[in-house]
Write a protein that holds these residues in place. Sequence first.
Motif, PDB file in Angstrom:
ATOM      1  N   ASP A  77      35.657  48.448  30.013  1.00  0.00           N
ATOM      2  CA  ASP A  77      35.882  47.085  29.513  1.00  0.00           C
ATOM      3  C   ASP A  77      35.758  47.085  27.983  1.00  0.00           C
ATOM      4  O   ASP A  77      35.322  48.068  27.397  1.00  0.00           O
ATOM      5  CB  ASP A  77      34.877  46.114  30.148  1.00  0.00           C
ATOM      6  N   ASP A  78      36.125  45.968  27.358  1.00  0.00           N
ATOM      7  CA  ASP A  78      36.049  45.941  25.895  1.00  0.00           C
ATOM      8  C   ASP A  78      34.662  45.560  25.387  1.00  0.00           C
ATOM      9  O   ASP A  78      34.002  46.337  24.729  1.00  0.00           O
ATOM     10  CB  ASP A  78      37.154  45.070  25.268  1.00  0.00           C
ATOM     11  N   VAL A  79      34.209  44.335  25.725  1.00  0.00           N
ATOM     12  CA  VAL A  79      32.910  43.917  25.204  1.00  0.00           C
ATOM     13  C   VAL A  79      31.947  43.638  26.347  1.00  0.00           C
ATOM     14  O   VAL A  79      32.280  42.926  27.297  1.00  0.00           O
ATOM     15  CB  VAL A  79      33.048  42.644  24.331  1.00  0.00           C
ATOM     16  N   PHE A  80      30.763  44.182  26.226  1.00  0.00           N
ATOM     17  CA  PHE A  80      29.726  43.938  27.224  1.00  0.00           C
ATOM     18  C   PHE A  80      28.826  42.834  26.684  1.00  0.00           C
ATOM     19  O   PHE A  80      28.191  43.003  25.648  1.00  0.00           O
ATOM     20  CB  PHE A  80      28.922  45.224  27.438  1.00  0.00           C
ATOM     21  N   THR A  81      28.796  41.693  27.369  1.00  0.00           N
ATOM     22  CA  THR A  81      27.879  40.620  26.950  1.00  0.00           C
ATOM     23  C   THR A  81      26.851  40.388  28.061  1.00  0.00           C
ATOM     24  O   THR A  81      25.788  40.962  28.034  1.00  0.00           O
ATOM     25  CB  THR A  81      28.634  39.329  26.563  1.00  0.00           C
ATOM     26  N   THR A  82      27.214  39.578  29.055  1.00  0.00           N
ATOM     27  CA  THR A  82      26.261  39.346  30.153  1.00  0.00           C
ATOM     28  C   THR A  82      26.315  40.476  31.182  1.00  0.00           C
ATOM     29  O   THR A  82      25.367  40.659  31.940  1.00  0.00           O
ATOM     30  CB  THR A  82      26.594  38.043  30.898  1.00  0.00           C
ATOM     31  N   GLY A  83      27.422  41.163  31.226  1.00  0.00           N
ATOM     32  CA  GLY A  83      27.588  42.208  32.244  1.00  0.00           C
ATOM     33  C   GLY A  83      28.134  41.675  33.557  1.00  0.00           C
ATOM     34  O   GLY A  83      28.319  42.427  34.510  1.00  0.00           O
ATOM     35  N   ASN A  84      28.413  40.377  33.613  1.00  0.00           N
ATOM     36  CA  ASN A  84      28.870  39.784  34.880  1.00  0.00           C
ATOM     37  C   ASN A  84      30.203  40.346  35.357  1.00  0.00           C
ATOM     38  O   ASN A  84      30.402  40.542  36.551  1.00  0.00           O
ATOM     39  CB  ASN A  84      28.984  38.253  34.752  1.00  0.00           C
ATOM     40  N   THR A  85      31.105  40.588  34.429  1.00  0.00           N
ATOM     41  CA  THR A  85      32.422  41.109  34.815  1.00  0.00           C
ATOM     42  C   THR A  85      32.298  42.499  35.434  1.00  0.00           C
ATOM     43  O   THR A  85      32.768  42.727  36.549  1.00  0.00           O
ATOM     44  CB  THR A  85      33.360  41.164  33.590  1.00  0.00           C
ATOM     45  N   VAL A  86      31.646  43.403  34.721  1.00  0.00           N
ATOM     46  CA  VAL A  86      31.538  44.764  35.270  1.00  0.00           C
ATOM     47  C   VAL A  86      30.721  44.765  36.560  1.00  0.00           C
ATOM     48  O   VAL A  86      31.034  45.510  37.490  1.00  0.00           O
ATOM     49  CB  VAL A  86      30.979  45.809  34.263  1.00  0.00           C
ATOM     50  N   SER A  87      29.733  43.894  36.624  1.00  0.00           N
ATOM     51  CA  SER A  87      28.909  43.838  37.827  1.00  0.00           C
ATOM     52  C   SER A  87      29.744  43.402  39.031  1.00  0.00           C
ATOM     53  O   SER A  87      29.658  43.992  40.120  1.00  0.00           O
ATOM     54  CB  SER A  87      27.745  42.875  37.600  1.00  0.00           C
ATOM     55  N   SER A  88      30.544  42.379  38.827  1.00  0.00           N
ATOM     56  CA  SER A  88      31.374  41.864  39.904  1.00  0.00           C
ATOM     57  C   SER A  88      32.324  42.950  40.424  1.00  0.00           C
ATOM     58  O   SER A  88      32.488  43.127  41.640  1.00  0.00           O
ATOM     59  CB  SER A  88      32.138  40.645  39.375  1.00  0.00           C
ATOM     60  N   ILE A  89      32.925  43.694  39.513  1.00  0.00           N
ATOM     61  CA  ILE A  89      33.841  44.772  39.915  1.00  0.00           C
ATOM     62  C   ILE A  89      33.068  45.923  40.547  1.00  0.00           C
ATOM     63  O   ILE A  89      33.485  46.487  41.565  1.00  0.00           O
ATOM     64  CB  ILE A  89      34.664  45.257  38.708  1.00  0.00           C
ATOM     65  N   ALA A  90      31.922  46.245  39.960  1.00  0.00           N
ATOM     66  CA  ALA A  90      31.117  47.349  40.494  1.00  0.00           C
ATOM     67  C   ALA A  90      30.761  47.101  41.958  1.00  0.00           C
ATOM     68  O   ALA A  90      30.867  48.005  42.791  1.00  0.00           O
ATOM     69  CB  ALA A  90      29.853  47.518  39.665  1.00  0.00           C
ATOM     70  N   TRP A  91      30.398  45.856  42.269  1.00  0.00           N
ATOM     71  CA  TRP A  91      30.026  45.557  43.661  1.00  0.00           C
ATOM     72  C   TRP A  91      31.213  45.707  44.605  1.00  0.00           C
ATOM     73  O   TRP A  91      31.064  46.127  45.744  1.00  0.00           O
ATOM     74  CB  TRP A  91      29.390  44.166  43.782  1.00  0.00           C
ATOM     75  N   ASN A  92      32.408  45.383  44.136  1.00  0.00           N
ATOM     76  CA  ASN A  92      33.606  45.607  44.952  1.00  0.00           C
ATOM     77  C   ASN A  92      33.767  47.092  45.265  1.00  0.00           C
ATOM     78  O   ASN A  92      34.107  47.473  46.388  1.00  0.00           O
ATOM     79  CB  ASN A  92      34.852  45.127  44.205  1.00  0.00           C
ATOM     80  N   ILE A  93      33.552  47.915  44.250  1.00  0.00           N
ATOM     81  CA  ILE A  93      33.721  49.368  44.415  1.00  0.00           C
ATOM     82  C   ILE A  93      32.620  49.932  45.320  1.00  0.00           C
ATOM     83  O   ILE A  93      32.877  50.736  46.207  1.00  0.00           O
ATOM     84  CB  ILE A  93      33.701  50.066  43.034  1.00  0.00           C
ATOM     85  N   LEU A  94      31.395  49.452  45.096  1.00  0.00           N
ATOM     86  CA  LEU A  94      30.261  49.969  45.870  1.00  0.00           C
ATOM     87  C   LEU A  94      30.352  49.541  47.336  1.00  0.00           C
ATOM     88  O   LEU A  94      30.035  50.321  48.241  1.00  0.00           O
ATOM     89  CB  LEU A  94      28.935  49.496  45.253  1.00  0.00           C
ATOM     90  N   ASN A  95      30.826  48.324  47.549  1.00  0.00           N
ATOM     91  CA  ASN A  95      30.935  47.840  48.929  1.00  0.00           C
ATOM     92  C   ASN A  95      32.123  48.449  49.675  1.00  0.00           C
ATOM     93  O   ASN A  95      32.185  48.394  50.895  1.00  0.00           O
ATOM     94  CB  ASN A  95      31.055  46.308  48.953  1.00  0.00           C
ATOM     95  N   ALA A  96      33.061  49.029  48.926  1.00  0.00           N
ATOM     96  CA  ALA A  96      34.270  49.575  49.558  1.00  0.00           C
ATOM     97  C   ALA A  96      33.994  50.902  50.256  1.00  0.00           C
ATOM     98  O   ALA A  96      34.762  51.324  51.118  1.00  0.00           O
ATOM     99  CB  ALA A  96      35.374  49.747  48.522  1.00  0.00           C
TER     100      ALA A  96
END
Length: 217
Positions: free
Chosen positions: A184-203
């Motif tokens: 990703d470009d900018v890490f602020t709250t981390g919500n975006t990467v977290s949301s995607i990470a959970w999709n990958i982890l749950n898959a």
Amino acid sequence: MILDLLFPNRCICCNRIIEPELLVCSLCFSQIHFTHFDYYKNNPVAEKCRLLFPVENAYALIQFEEESLSRKIIHELKYRSRQKTGKILAEWTIEHLDFKSPKPDLLVSVPLHPKKLMKRGYNQLHLFTETLSRFYEIPFSHDLIKRNQYSKAQALKDKEHRIESGNTFSITEAITGKHILLIDDVFTTGNTVSSIAWNILNAGDNKVSVLVMAMDV
Ligand SMILES: [Zn+2]
């Protein structure tokens, strides 16, 4: 060539004329705050991620401070249609980032909202990701993650549900046994990467690492 003569490339910071492939002059380059985070378990971006999801490794290239040149660089990448900025940021990343083995198996960029993509005309992460992919010899996917589109009414109604379930994004194919580097470009709250990470982890039985161009400090 003629265009280069008429409109020479200029440093985005001080406006000095510079080589066409550069973004900043050598004097201004020293003002960029590189994080010097290693790609390993304990650095500020990894620690922030760890509060949200299990992360293998994490890395941020530069610090995203108020009124800083770093901010200007990201602005340039996102809002001034200077796609080459992505390639330059990738080259800086390559100079700093040494993947400890095992390397990730796949590079995955965060998708833009379709409306934003239409407006901007490009995803600012693609050229960055592709440049890294070539250098590190790791395949990439721009399509593994899909950003779900919501109508305004639906978005309001679903807001709470969406935050709970994190279904702003979805995964487009069954994937398991992979170590995925999320970009990703900018890490602020981390919500975006977290949301995607959970999709990958749950898959499936996957691991997630994170690479961001800049971290808000
Ligand atoms: Zn300069």
